[in-house]
Write a protein that holds these residues in place. Structure first.
Motif, PDB file in Angstrom:
ATOM      1  N   LEU A  58      54.859  36.925  39.627  1.00 28.00           N
ATOM      2  CA  LEU A  58      53.597  37.528  39.194  1.00 28.00           C
ATOM      3  C   LEU A  58      53.578  37.719  37.682  1.00 28.00           C
ATOM      4  CD1 LEU A  58      52.798  40.320  41.827  1.00 28.00           C
ATOM      5  CD2 LEU A  58      51.480  38.245  41.362  1.00 28.00           C
ATOM      6  N   ILE A  60      47.822  34.206  41.732  1.00 30.27           N
ATOM      7  CA  ILE A  60      48.174  35.635  41.723  1.00 30.27           C
ATOM      8  C   ILE A  60      47.751  36.283  43.030  1.00 30.27           C
ATOM      9  CG2 ILE A  60      47.550  37.856  40.686  1.00 30.27           C
ATOM     10  CD1 ILE A  60      47.564  36.476  37.967  1.00 30.27           C
ATOM     11  N   ALA A  97      50.586  37.939  45.342  1.00 27.47           N
ATOM     12  CA  ALA A  97      50.521  39.394  45.481  1.00 27.47           C
ATOM     13  C   ALA A  97      50.174  39.815  46.907  1.00 27.47           C
ATOM     14  CB  ALA A  97      49.499  39.959  44.499  1.00 27.47           C
TER      15      ALA A  97
END
Length: 208
Positions: free
Chosen positions: A53, A78, A82
C-alpha cells in the motif's frame, strides 16, 4: 491473476528506516522503462500488505499522478489490496488485466524524489505508539478507509491535487500499520479529511 506472499511475513524494511526501505524497493522495481503493477508487487517478495500500500501511495504522490488514467489504475490497486487486508486475506490477489497494466517509468529517479523526501521525514518521526489503533480490529477499519479512498480515485481524476493528497493519506496510514505507529495513522486520517474538501469545493463551484 497475481498472488503475493502472506501478510504474516516481514516487510522488506529495517526497523530504523522502514519507509526508506519500501521506497528503495520501489526504485528497484521501476528501474526498467516500463513496468507492470504485478512486477512492483512481486518486488516485495514476502512483503505484507502495508508496504505494498505504501509503494502504491508513493506512486500517487509522484508526478505520474498527472498521467491520464494513472490515478484510476493505482486507485483500483489500492482498493483491491486494502480491501483484502480488511478481510484478513493472507495473500494479495489482483485480476490479470490490472496486474499486467504497464506504466512508463523512464525517469523514475526524478519521479520518486518526493517519495524519498517523505520517507526521510516519516522515518525520523515514527515509533511504536498507540498500537491499539494499528492492531485488529482497528487496523481493519484503517484498511477499509484506504480501500474506500482508492475506490474514489477514478471519480477524482479531473480534480487537481486530489490524487496526490489521497496518496499522501494512504502513505501515512500504511506507514502507521508498518511501523506500529497509531499517531501517524491518525495523521493520515486528517490528511484524508483535507483531501475530501478539494472535490467538495470543486463540485460546489461547478454545480453551484
Amino acid at each position: 491473476m497475481l498472488n503475493a506472499s502472506p501478510d504474516t511475513a516481514q516487510a522488506p524494511a529495517t526497523d530504523d528506516e522502514p519507509v526508506k526501505a519500501v521506497v528503495e524497493t520501489l526504485e528497484d522495481a521501476t528501474e526498467v522503462e516500463r513496468v507492470c503493477l504485478k512486477d512492483i508487487v512481486s518486488e516485495f517478495g514476502t512483503a505484507s500488505f502495508p508496504p505494498v500500500l505504501l509503494a502504491l501511495s508513493v506512486l500517487l504522490i509522484s508526478p505520474l499522478s498527472g498521467v491520464p488514467l494513472f490515478s484510476s489504475a493505482v486507485g483500483m490497486a489500492i482498493f483491491l489490496v486494502a480491501s483484502q487486508g480488511m478481510f484478513g486475506r493472507r495473500q494479495i490477489w489482483m485480476p490479470r488485466r490490472l496486474a499486467t497494466w504497464q506504466l512508463n517509468t523512464k525517469r523514475s529517479d526524478r519521479m520518486l524524489e518526493s517519495g524519498r523526501r517523505l520517507a526521510v521525514w516519516l522515518d525520523r518521526g515514527t515509533t511504536s505508539r498507540w498500537e491499539a489503533l494499528v492492531s485488529p480490529p482497528a487496523s481493519r477499519v484503517l484498511y477499509g478507509i484506504c480501500a474506500f479512498s482508492g475506490l474514489c480515485l477514478p471519480m477524482l481524476e479531473l480534480v487537481p491535487l486530489s490524487s496526490s493528497l489521497v496518496g499522501l493519506s494512504v502513505a501515512f496510514i500504511a506507514t502507521g500499520l508498518l511501523a506500529r505507529d497509531g499517531l501517524v495513522a491518525v495523521m493520515g486520517l486528517f490528511v484524508l479529511g483535507g483531501a475530501s474538501m478539494i472535490p467538495a469545493f470543486a463540485y460546489s463551484a461547478i454545480f453551484g
